[in-house]
Design a protein around this motif. Sequence first.
Motif, PDB file in Angstrom:
ATOM      1  N   PHE A  30     -18.546 -16.149 -19.007  1.00  0.00           N
ATOM      2  CA  PHE A  30     -17.125 -16.131 -18.893  1.00  0.00           C
ATOM      3  C   PHE A  30     -16.995 -14.711 -17.960  1.00  0.00           C
ATOM      4  CE2 PHE A  30     -12.603 -13.993 -20.149  1.00  0.00           C
ATOM      5  CZ  PHE A  30     -12.420 -15.572 -19.611  1.00  0.00           C
ATOM      6  N   GLY A  31     -18.092 -13.151 -18.499  1.00  0.00           N
ATOM      7  CA  GLY A  31     -17.892 -12.597 -17.603  1.00  0.00           C
ATOM      8  C   GLY A  31     -17.547 -12.766 -16.413  1.00  0.00           C
ATOM      9  N   ARG A  32     -18.655 -13.422 -15.853  1.00  0.00           N
ATOM     10  CA  ARG A  32     -18.864 -13.466 -14.254  1.00  0.00           C
ATOM     11  C   ARG A  32     -17.649 -14.237 -13.205  1.00  0.00           C
ATOM     12  NH1 ARG A  32     -23.508 -16.765 -14.621  1.00  0.00           N
ATOM     13  NH2 ARG A  32     -24.812 -15.125 -16.030  1.00  0.00           N
ATOM     14  N   LEU A  33     -16.485 -15.197 -13.795  1.00  0.00           N
ATOM     15  CA  LEU A  33     -15.766 -15.710 -14.290  1.00  0.00           C
ATOM     16  C   LEU A  33     -14.479 -14.951 -13.322  1.00  0.00           C
ATOM     17  CD1 LEU A  33     -15.019 -18.485 -16.317  1.00  0.00           C
ATOM     18  CD2 LEU A  33     -16.113 -18.508 -14.328  1.00  0.00           C
ATOM     19  N   GLN A  34     -14.048 -15.264 -11.614  1.00  0.00           N
ATOM     20  CA  GLN A  34     -12.972 -14.735 -11.055  1.00  0.00           C
ATOM     21  C   GLN A  34     -11.896 -14.631 -11.498  1.00  0.00           C
ATOM     22  OE1 GLN A  34     -12.322 -16.171  -7.350  1.00  0.00           O
ATOM     23  NE2 GLN A  34     -11.225 -14.783  -6.685  1.00  0.00           N
ATOM     24  N   ARG A  35     -10.631 -13.583 -11.795  1.00  0.00           N
ATOM     25  CA  ARG A  35      -9.620 -13.873 -12.745  1.00  0.00           C
ATOM     26  C   ARG A  35      -8.995 -13.124 -11.587  1.00  0.00           C
ATOM     27  NH1 ARG A  35     -13.694 -13.474 -16.361  1.00  0.00           N
ATOM     28  NH2 ARG A  35     -13.504 -12.355 -17.746  1.00  0.00           N
ATOM     29  N   PRO A  36      -7.531 -13.534 -11.809  1.00  0.00           N
ATOM     30  CA  PRO A  36      -5.836 -13.180 -11.140  1.00  0.00           C
ATOM     31  C   PRO A  36      -5.739 -11.368 -10.869  1.00  0.00           C
ATOM     32  CG  PRO A  36      -5.559 -14.801 -13.233  1.00  0.00           C
ATOM     33  CD  PRO A  36      -6.640 -14.593 -14.070  1.00  0.00           C
ATOM     34  N   ARG A  37      -5.636 -11.931  -9.836  1.00  0.00           N
ATOM     35  CA  ARG A  37      -5.659 -10.401  -9.739  1.00  0.00           C
ATOM     36  C   ARG A  37      -4.522  -9.531 -10.307  1.00  0.00           C
ATOM     37  NH1 ARG A  37      -3.835 -10.057  -3.963  1.00  0.00           N
ATOM     38  NH2 ARG A  37      -3.359 -11.859  -4.140  1.00  0.00           N
ATOM     39  N   LEU A  39      -3.823  -9.936 -13.776  1.00  0.00           N
ATOM     40  CA  LEU A  39      -4.350 -10.228 -15.222  1.00  0.00           C
ATOM     41  C   LEU A  39      -5.457  -8.217 -15.286  1.00  0.00           C
ATOM     42  CD1 LEU A  39      -4.972 -11.182 -17.570  1.00  0.00           C
ATOM     43  CD2 LEU A  39      -7.023 -11.614 -16.963  1.00  0.00           C
ATOM     44  N   THR A  40      -4.641  -7.602 -15.380  1.00  0.00           N
ATOM     45  CA  THR A  40      -4.731  -6.285 -16.180  1.00  0.00           C
ATOM     46  C   THR A  40      -5.042  -5.821 -17.349  1.00  0.00           C
ATOM     47  OG1 THR A  40      -1.835  -5.197 -15.373  1.00  0.00           O
ATOM     48  CG2 THR A  40      -3.418  -5.744 -13.728  1.00  0.00           C
ATOM     49  N   PHE A  41      -4.272  -6.849 -18.264  1.00  0.00           N
ATOM     50  CA  PHE A  41      -4.266  -6.453 -20.037  1.00  0.00           C
ATOM     51  C   PHE A  41      -5.008  -7.107 -20.502  1.00  0.00           C
ATOM     52  CE2 PHE A  41      -1.480  -9.925 -17.672  1.00  0.00           C
ATOM     53  CZ  PHE A  41      -2.581 -10.605 -19.201  1.00  0.00           C
ATOM     54  N   GLU A  42      -6.356  -7.246 -19.671  1.00  0.00           N
ATOM     55  CA  GLU A  42      -7.342  -8.062 -20.406  1.00  0.00           C
ATOM     56  C   GLU A  42      -7.657  -7.413 -21.684  1.00  0.00           C
ATOM     57  OE1 GLU A  42     -11.016 -11.075 -19.739  1.00  0.00           O
ATOM     58  OE2 GLU A  42     -10.151  -9.536 -17.485  1.00  0.00           O
ATOM     59  N   ALA A  43      -8.179  -5.616 -21.594  1.00  0.00           N
ATOM     60  CA  ALA A  43      -8.751  -5.107 -22.260  1.00  0.00           C
ATOM     61  C   ALA A  43      -7.747  -4.676 -23.740  1.00  0.00           C
ATOM     62  CB  ALA A  43      -8.781  -3.276 -22.002  1.00  0.00           C
ATOM     63  N   LEU A  44      -6.266  -5.065 -23.672  1.00  0.00           N
ATOM     64  CA  LEU A  44      -4.977  -5.218 -24.347  1.00  0.00           C
ATOM     65  C   LEU A  44      -5.240  -6.788 -25.494  1.00  0.00           C
ATOM     66  CD1 LEU A  44      -2.521  -3.731 -23.301  1.00  0.00           C
ATOM     67  CD2 LEU A  44      -3.628  -2.856 -24.606  1.00  0.00           C
ATOM     68  N   ILE A  45      -6.156  -7.631 -25.233  1.00  0.00           N
ATOM     69  CA  ILE A  45      -6.320  -8.641 -25.870  1.00  0.00           C
ATOM     70  C   ILE A  45      -6.076  -8.864 -27.542  1.00  0.00           C
ATOM     71  CG2 ILE A  45      -7.264 -10.980 -25.601  1.00  0.00           C
ATOM     72  CD1 ILE A  45      -7.203 -10.993 -22.498  1.00  0.00           C
ATOM     73  N   PRO A  46      -7.881  -8.557 -27.586  1.00  0.00           N
ATOM     74  CA  PRO A  46      -7.626  -8.125 -28.925  1.00  0.00           C
ATOM     75  C   PRO A  46      -6.793  -7.182 -29.667  1.00  0.00           C
ATOM     76  CG  PRO A  46      -9.742  -7.564 -27.569  1.00  0.00           C
ATOM     77  CD  PRO A  46      -9.061  -7.607 -26.802  1.00  0.00           C
TER      78      PRO A  46
END
Length: 157
Positions: A30-37, A39-46
Amino acid sequence: MIKSWMVIGAVTFVVALGASFLRPKDIKWFGRLQRPRWLTFEALIPIIWTIIFICGAWSAYIVWEKNPGTSYTWFLMAFYLVVEIAIVLYSPVMLWTRSLKIGTIIGGVGVVLGLILTLLVLPISGWAALLLVPYLLWGPIGTYTTWEMSRLNPESA
């Protein structure tokens, strides 16, 4: 005597632990997958999910306290559980299958179930329904993000 909020909180916590059954190799994938530009809030998801689970448990507590022990209230508690299980299944199933499409489907099903639950809860308590709104807002965002990632990573769709 065990209080209803303790039972609801414990069940919520135990079910939420199900999301932690992740293998390191799947997390790496999952970490290797490309993300949309955007998506800047990934660290806040937990943190977002923690808030959603707390709000969901609080909502269930309010519903339980309105009519404790009735068959309809037990039905609603089971529905809360089904919604939480759908939410929790998202990560492990998507990662185990390495399929963003399956993640999108599970996310969409969870959103629909959450909306149904909110509509069932609304006549009982406006506050209980309002506490489900964070999930109703976040669920589509997470589902859309997964769908967008499947477009960016067609080999993992």
